[in-house]
Design an enzyme around this catalytic site. Sequence first.
Site: not given
Ligand code: B16
Ligand code: MG
Length: 215
Positions: A10-11, A18, A170
């Site tokens: 996961d990122l 972030t 994750e």
């Molecule tokens: P975006 P992950 C998720 O990333 C975040 O944890 C979540 O808080 C965010 O709303 C979602 O990505 C969408 O992000 O608005 O940049 O498309 O944890 O799955 O890497």
């Molecule tokens: Mg995450």
Amino acid sequence: MDNIKAIIFDLDGVLVNTAKYHYLAWKRLAKELNIDFTIEDNERLKGVSRMKSLDIILEIGNITLDDDTKNELAQKKNAWYVEYISKLTPADILPGVIVFLKSIKANGIKIALGSASKNSMLILTKLKLKDYFDAIIDGTKVSKAKPDPEVFLKGALELNVLPCQCIVFEDAQAGIDAAINGGMLAIGIGSKDILKKANLVLPGFSNIIFDNLEL
Ligand code: B16
Ligand code: MG
């Protein structure tokens, strides 16, 4: 561990923090909407898609809006978020991540990204992490949000490995559920109290190398 052929990361919350920038941008939007959105409420947004995050905030504020307005608000939040993350540098990579990635490569194990974020490419570029990944699956490539396993199964498919040969890292319960639903091993990054279903929970990657992982 002998059968493991790929690691999927996961990122947000695993490779880089972030979450604080998501929070700042959502907080700014909530303020404009006169919604009291706290850091505790922000926990509910981790791993959740952009639109679902907005729905949670509107639910907190007891506000109902039409789809066009919601799209406008989500775009506005994203513009602020992109502005915040434009300042990211490799120094923002979480401790131990690079050493861990190198130890995976040294064992001939493949690496994929499995993130809900549509900004993944921008973030990986800013962090100079892109070259470590053999496959990148993000919010632009999936239609079903975690806990659906789509994002991780697509990663396994692109790497040409079976789900049972993958470990997922994750930080969100929805992501741990997605990995388990996909038939993969799940390692949580964070607290055992929150990531209850993970096969193993680590506080982070400090002092962790692939060779020493015990599952
Ligand atoms: P975006 P992950 C998720 O990333 C975040 O944890 C979540 O808080 C965010 O709303 C979602 O990505 C969408 O992000 O608005 O940049 O498309 O944890 O799955 O890497
Ligand atoms: Mg995450």
